[in-house]
Design a protein around this motif. Structure first.
Motif, mmCIF file in Angstrom:
data_model
loop_
_atom_site.group_PDB
_atom_site.id
_atom_site.type_symbol
_atom_site.label_atom_id
_atom_site.label_comp_id
_atom_site.label_asym_id
_atom_site.label_seq_id
_atom_site.Cartn_x
_atom_site.Cartn_y
_atom_site.Cartn_z
ATOM 1 N N ILE A 20 113.736 13.180 57.903
ATOM 2 C CA ILE A 20 113.911 14.541 58.420
ATOM 3 C C ILE A 20 112.718 14.947 59.270
ATOM 4 C CG2 ILE A 20 114.078 16.965 57.730
ATOM 5 C CD1 ILE A 20 115.699 16.056 55.301
ATOM 6 N N ASP A 21 111.521 14.509 58.858
ATOM 7 C CA ASP A 21 110.311 14.832 59.624
ATOM 8 C C ASP A 21 110.164 13.984 60.879
ATOM 9 O OD1 ASP A 21 109.660 16.750 57.779
ATOM 10 O OD2 ASP A 21 108.335 15.439 56.610
ATOM 11 N N GLY A 22 111.058 13.055 61.099
ATOM 12 C CA GLY A 22 111.028 12.269 62.317
ATOM 13 C C GLY A 22 110.204 11.004 62.245
ATOM 14 N N VAL A 23 109.855 10.536 61.036
ATOM 15 C CA VAL A 23 109.090 9.294 60.898
ATOM 16 C C VAL A 23 110.017 8.109 61.151
ATOM 17 C CG1 VAL A 23 107.612 7.940 59.367
ATOM 18 C CG2 VAL A 23 107.612 10.430 59.214
ATOM 19 N N SER A 24 109.527 7.151 61.897
ATOM 20 C CA SER A 24 110.337 5.967 62.183
ATOM 21 C C SER A 24 110.544 5.132 60.927
ATOM 22 C CB SER A 24 109.673 5.117 63.267
ATOM 23 O OG SER A 24 108.437 4.601 62.796
ATOM 24 N N GLU A 25 111.543 4.264 60.971
ATOM 25 C CA GLU A 25 111.833 3.416 59.808
ATOM 26 C C GLU A 25 110.670 2.472 59.529
ATOM 27 O OE1 GLU A 25 114.143 3.367 56.743
ATOM 28 O OE2 GLU A 25 114.933 4.277 58.570
ATOM 29 N N LEU A 26 110.019 1.989 60.581
ATOM 30 C CA LEU A 26 108.852 1.129 60.387
ATOM 31 C C LEU A 26 107.708 1.907 59.741
ATOM 32 C CD1 LEU A 26 107.481 -1.602 60.808
ATOM 33 C CD2 LEU A 26 106.809 -0.837 63.095
ATOM 34 N N GLY A 27 107.524 3.174 60.163
ATOM 35 C CA GLY A 27 106.477 3.997 59.547
ATOM 36 C C GLY A 27 106.772 4.298 58.092
ATOM 37 N N ILE A 28 108.044 4.536 57.770
ATOM 38 C CA ILE A 28 108.424 4.783 56.368
ATOM 39 C C ILE A 28 108.120 3.552 55.520
ATOM 40 C CG2 ILE A 28 110.355 5.238 54.817
ATOM 41 C CD1 ILE A 28 111.641 6.846 57.077
ATOM 42 N N TYR A 29 108.485 2.391 56.061
ATOM 43 C CA TYR A 29 108.257 1.135 55.321
ATOM 44 C C TYR A 29 106.770 0.835 55.146
ATOM 45 C CZ TYR A 29 107.188 -3.866 55.466
ATOM 46 O OH TYR A 29 106.622 -5.096 55.270
ATOM 47 N N ALA A 30 105.977 1.005 56.216
ATOM 48 C CA ALA A 30 104.583 0.561 56.189
ATOM 49 C C ALA A 30 103.640 1.596 55.603
ATOM 50 C CB ALA A 30 104.133 0.191 57.613
ATOM 51 N N ARG A 31 103.882 2.904 55.861
ATOM 52 C CA ARG A 31 102.895 3.929 55.506
ATOM 53 C C ARG A 31 103.288 4.788 54.320
ATOM 54 N NH1 ARG A 31 102.453 7.687 58.883
ATOM 55 N NH2 ARG A 31 104.106 7.235 60.377
ATOM 56 N N ILE A 32 104.570 4.767 53.920
ATOM 57 C CA ILE A 32 105.000 5.671 52.852
ATOM 58 C C ILE A 32 105.443 4.918 51.606
ATOM 59 C CG2 ILE A 32 106.701 7.433 52.232
ATOM 60 C CD1 ILE A 32 106.677 8.365 55.112
ATOM 61 N N ILE A 33 106.324 3.937 51.756
ATOM 62 C CA ILE A 33 106.918 3.272 50.591
ATOM 63 C C ILE A 33 106.091 2.085 50.126
ATOM 64 C CG2 ILE A 33 108.972 2.132 49.702
ATOM 65 C CD1 ILE A 33 109.284 5.107 50.171
ATOM 66 N N THR A 34 105.656 1.252 51.039
ATOM 67 C CA THR A 34 104.914 0.048 50.638
ATOM 68 C C THR A 34 103.630 0.364 49.876
ATOM 69 O OG1 THR A 34 105.862 -1.220 52.466
ATOM 70 C CG2 THR A 34 103.845 -2.065 51.471
ATOM 71 N N PRO A 35 102.845 1.397 50.243
ATOM 72 C CA PRO A 35 101.652 1.706 49.429
ATOM 73 C C PRO A 35 101.966 2.067 47.979
ATOM 74 C CG PRO A 35 101.450 2.714 51.586
ATOM 75 C CD PRO A 35 102.841 2.173 51.504
ATOM 76 N N LEU A 36 103.213 2.414 47.673
ATOM 77 C CA LEU A 36 103.579 2.765 46.303
ATOM 78 C C LEU A 36 103.747 1.541 45.408
ATOM 79 C CD1 LEU A 36 106.239 5.568 46.968
ATOM 80 C CD2 LEU A 36 103.814 5.855 46.451
ATOM 81 N N ILE A 37 103.826 0.364 45.995
ATOM 82 C CA ILE A 37 104.074 -0.851 45.198
ATOM 83 C C ILE A 37 102.891 -1.810 45.305
ATOM 84 C CG2 ILE A 37 106.585 -0.655 45.389
ATOM 85 C CD1 ILE A 37 106.406 -2.907 47.504
ATOM 86 N N LYS A 38 101.678 -1.287 45.208
ATOM 87 C CA LYS A 38 100.488 -2.140 45.305
ATOM 88 C C LYS A 38 100.472 -3.239 44.243
ATOM 89 C CE LYS A 38 97.492 1.208 47.600
ATOM 90 N NZ LYS A 38 96.264 2.046 47.504
ATOM 91 N N PRO A 39 100.842 -2.956 42.962
ATOM 92 C CA PRO A 39 100.911 -4.077 42.004
ATOM 93 C C PRO A 39 101.887 -5.158 42.434
ATOM 94 C CG PRO A 39 100.921 -1.977 40.850
ATOM 95 C CD PRO A 39 101.083 -1.657 42.293
ATOM 96 N N GLY A 40 103.000 -4.762 43.064
ATOM 97 C CA GLY A 40 103.950 -5.749 43.549
ATOM 98 C C GLY A 40 103.387 -6.592 44.673
ATOM 99 N N LEU A 41 102.635 -5.958 45.572
ATOM 100 C CA LEU A 41 102.009 -6.704 46.658
ATOM 101 C C LEU A 41 101.037 -7.747 46.119
ATOM 102 C CD1 LEU A 41 101.282 -3.786 49.164
ATOM 103 C CD2 LEU A 41 103.082 -5.503 49.342
ATOM 104 N N LEU A 42 100.216 -7.339 45.145
ATOM 105 C CA LEU A 42 99.261 -8.277 44.566
ATOM 106 C C LEU A 42 99.963 -9.395 43.798
ATOM 107 C CD1 LEU A 42 96.495 -5.804 43.343
ATOM 108 C CD2 LEU A 42 96.319 -7.462 45.198
#
Length: 312
Positions: free
Chosen positions: A211-233
């Motif tokens: 709704i705020d106009g964030v691109s899908e790449l921005g949602i993936y990289a800057r909003i959702i992915t930081p929430l799964i840091k244990p998964g990344l590690l």
């Protein structure tokens, strides 16, 4: 003058049996915990026995390894076995190649598998369930069933290694970094893990960002992915371990010593006539130490990642 004396009330008839039942339950719980602890200790010793044997064999005298029965504790601790192993094989080159392979595998899986997992978890498109089912089916296919087709693809890669546009006339990716890195760039199991991590993230954040106009790449990289840091590690550690311990594929696609990884280099202590077991165990111990250190450092995130992914 008579005084009234207070007499204690008699205990309730059920008080004594209740205390008995409580004590009995406490004893049963203590006994159960002791049995579980004993089982875990025995299981841990059984699982650690091969590693302990490897570490002890790495510092044994060669003559002691030939004795039957072999003593449990070395009578002479030969720490020079490690220096002898380093001098007889170029372990610096092997370790460098293994590190490059493991780091590349970890980085590529984190980038590509996370993007694929996010798409399967949060994007709605036709055949998404079929794609996810195909990923799960690929997990069940053993690597040994696909190693020959993948080798032929690498061997006949067009326009590489002297090959023509039809993949003929040269060696393709054989004995190159392309053959070592590209086939392990994306693992179906890592895609599955990332999909499980992303499913647990709130979809409301994605809808608000759109709704705020964030691109899908921005949602993936800057909003959702930081929430799964244990998964990344978790994925990074598993992918690094997979690349570091890779043996069969580097053995098939490399021929020069400059591209030989540490797991293949250890086999140089074996030949058709004999095996230098003390050097072989010393090299194997040195190859296992980095992964043990990494797991001890990141074990909290590793366990947390698997717990949050829903895998029991």
């Amino acid at each position: 003058m008579p005084t009234d004396t207070l007499t204690p009330a008699p205990p309730r008839p059920e008080a004594a049996p209740r205390r008995t039942r409580t004590a009995s339950l406490h004893r049963k719980k203590t006994m159960g915990n002791a049995m579980i602890m004993a089982f875990l200790v025995v299981a841990s010793l059984v699982m650690a026995a091969p590693f302990l044997w490897m570490a002890l064999s790495a510092v044994r005298d060669p003559s002691e390894l030939a004795k039957v029965p072999m003593p449990l504790i070395p009578r002479e601790w030969r720490w020079e076995n490690f220096s002898d192993a380093l001098s007889q094989a170029p372990f610096a080159i092997y370790a460098r190649n293994s590190f490059i392979l493991a780091l590349s595998t970890a980085l590529l899986n984190v980038v590509f598998a996370s993007a694929c997992g996010y798409s399967l978890a949060k994007l709605t498109f036709r055949l998404s369930n079929w794609v996810f089912g195909w990923m799960v089916a690929c997990i069940m296919i053993p690597f040994y069933a696909t190693v020959i087709p993948v080798f032929l693809i690498a061997r006949h890669m067009p326009l590489f290694g002297g090959n023509s546009l039809l993949g003929q006339g040269g060696t393709g990716w054989i004995d190159t970094w392309w053959a070592l890195i590209v086939p392990g760039a994306v693992s179906p199991f890592m895609v599955f893990l990332f999909r499980q991590f992303y499913v647990s993230t709130p979809t409301e954040l994605i809808e608000a960002a759109r709704i705020d106009g964030v691109s899908e790449l921005g949602i993936y990289a800057r909003i959702i992915t930081p929430l799964i840091k244990p998964g990344l590690l978790t994925v990074a550690l598993l992918s690094f371990e997979q690349g570091w311990n890779n043996f069969l594929w580097p053995l098939l696609v490399t021929t020069s010593e400059n591209l030989r990884v540490i797991q293949v280099g250890i086999s140089s202590f074996r030949d058709e006539a004999s095996t230098d077991w003390h050097l072989l165990m010393a090299g194997t111990t040195m190859a296992a130490v980095p992964m043990i250190i990494l797991f001890l450092i990141f074990q909290r995130y590793f366990v947390q990642g698997f717990a949050s992914s829903g895998i029991k």
